[in-house]
Design a protein around this motif. Structure first.
Motif, mmCIF file in Angstrom:
data_model
loop_
_atom_site.group_PDB
_atom_site.id
_atom_site.type_symbol
_atom_site.label_atom_id
_atom_site.label_comp_id
_atom_site.label_asym_id
_atom_site.label_seq_id
_atom_site.Cartn_x
_atom_site.Cartn_y
_atom_site.Cartn_z
ATOM 1 N N ARG A 78 -84.468 16.172 -45.498
ATOM 2 C CA ARG A 78 -83.077 15.704 -45.278
ATOM 3 C C ARG A 78 -82.479 16.400 -44.060
ATOM 4 O O ARG A 78 -81.835 15.758 -43.215
ATOM 5 N N LEU A 79 -82.683 17.722 -43.965
ATOM 6 C CA LEU A 79 -82.140 18.470 -42.839
ATOM 7 C C LEU A 79 -82.808 18.091 -41.521
ATOM 8 O O LEU A 79 -82.147 18.017 -40.477
ATOM 9 N N LYS A 80 -84.096 17.834 -41.564
ATOM 10 C CA LYS A 80 -84.816 17.414 -40.345
ATOM 11 C C LYS A 80 -84.253 16.083 -39.821
ATOM 12 O O LYS A 80 -84.185 15.859 -38.621
ATOM 13 N N GLY A 81 -83.836 15.227 -40.759
ATOM 14 C CA GLY A 81 -83.264 13.938 -40.372
ATOM 15 C C GLY A 81 -81.918 14.086 -39.694
ATOM 16 O O GLY A 81 -81.433 13.147 -39.048
ATOM 17 N N GLN A 82 -81.285 15.268 -39.836
ATOM 18 C CA GLN A 82 -79.980 15.503 -39.216
ATOM 19 C C GLN A 82 -80.082 16.239 -37.887
ATOM 20 O O GLN A 82 -79.075 16.445 -37.210
ATOM 21 N N LEU A 83 -81.285 16.660 -37.524
ATOM 22 C CA LEU A 83 -81.462 17.391 -36.268
ATOM 23 C C LEU A 83 -81.455 16.473 -35.062
ATOM 24 O O LEU A 83 -81.893 15.326 -35.145
#
Length: 282
Positions: free
Chosen positions: A277-282
């Motif tokens: 999920r966090l990688k998708g926000q980078l």
């Protein structure tokens, strides 16, 4: 003939509520001077000892909970069985949905005692001086260690009835260290998952081979890594495992590891999703 000691009994209620899809537990902090400055491991479910007027242990649980919190049990209950505390007291518990919108109705009965000791001064204290809700990870830190099974049993019941999804981890510490850097959090999560998978596999092999010294060393080494991601229950299990490794009997370690492995498998899945999920926000 020596008279058999009377069994010490207690009964209470574990209230829960749902907050954003996550379960939170209501715990109480004991009043009085002895635990006033203590926090970790002293909170409890509201409970108390049977009164001659109580028709059953369930009646005791309802009465004591109302006396210590001001909240009256309502609706369906879940029988959570019993545990034995360090002092030998047998505690019975029932789980129930918290019956109020907030904690504003909190009240507690009081007791009197001489304090300071031998001073001749009689002071009055509330049986419970504060109450609050905690998620699973925080509750495992606050509650008396012997009562943690009540939390687990309540979660198991809710999961089996598909009533909630529990978060087994807490990234507050990692987020604080990251100072807003999602890249850092992702890097730490991925590193944690990779290294911990390997360490758990080595731990399992050491348990199977009966290498107690290696089990104790690995349990001690793994404990702080789970603190970083807020998986308090595994931290507590590793702490217990470390102590059990002092004994020659390996069966207790295997039981602890089985519970730890079940939680670890769920934690892996959840943290993998969080990292993605966090990688998708980078």
């Amino acid at each position: 003939m020596k008279k058999e000691a009377k069994k010490r009994l207690s009964a209470g209620v574990l209230f829960y509520r749902m907050n954003g899809g996550e379960i939170e537990f209501l715990l109480v902090h004991p009043g009085g001077p002895f635990d006033a400055r203590k926090d970790k491991g002293v909170w409890s479910i509201p409970k108390g000892e049977p009164d001659p007027s109580d028709a059953s242990m369930f009646a005791t649980a309802v009465r004591e909970t109302q006396e210590e919190t001001g909240f009256t049990l309502a609706g369906e209950t879940v029988e959570l069985g019993t545990i034995i505390q360090k002092g030998g007291k047998e505690v019975h518990a029932w789980g129930a949905l918290f019956p109020a919108a907030d904690l504003s109705g909190f009240t507690s009965n009081t007791f009197k005692m001489e304090w300071p000791m031998h001073s001749g001064r009689i002071q009055e204290y509330p049986e419970v001086d504060r109450i609050d809700f905690f998620n699973y990870a925080a509750a495992c830190i606050k509650i008396k260690e012997a009562q943690i099974p009540f939390l687990d049993r309540m979660i198991d019941y809710l999961k089996s009835h598909e009533l909630q999804s529990v978060s087994l981890y807490n990234l507050e510490y990692l987020e604080e260290v990251a100072q807003g850097s999602k890249e850092f959090i992702v890097e730490m999560l991925d590193k944690f998952l990779e290294q911990t998978r390997e360490a758990v596999e080595v731990l399992e092999k050491s348990i199977e081979s009966g290498n107690s010294d290696e089990v104790r060393r690995l349990a001690h080494k793994l404990k702080p890594t789970f603190v970083i991601v807020g998986v308090q229950r595994i931290f507590e299990l590793l702490k217990t495992m470390e102590g059990e490794a002092e004994n020659s009997d390996n069966s207790g370690i295997k039981v602890i590891f089985t519970e730890m492995l079940q939680i670890w498998n769920s934690v892996q899945t959840d943290l993998e999703k969080e990292s993605a999920r966090l990688k998708g926000q980078l």
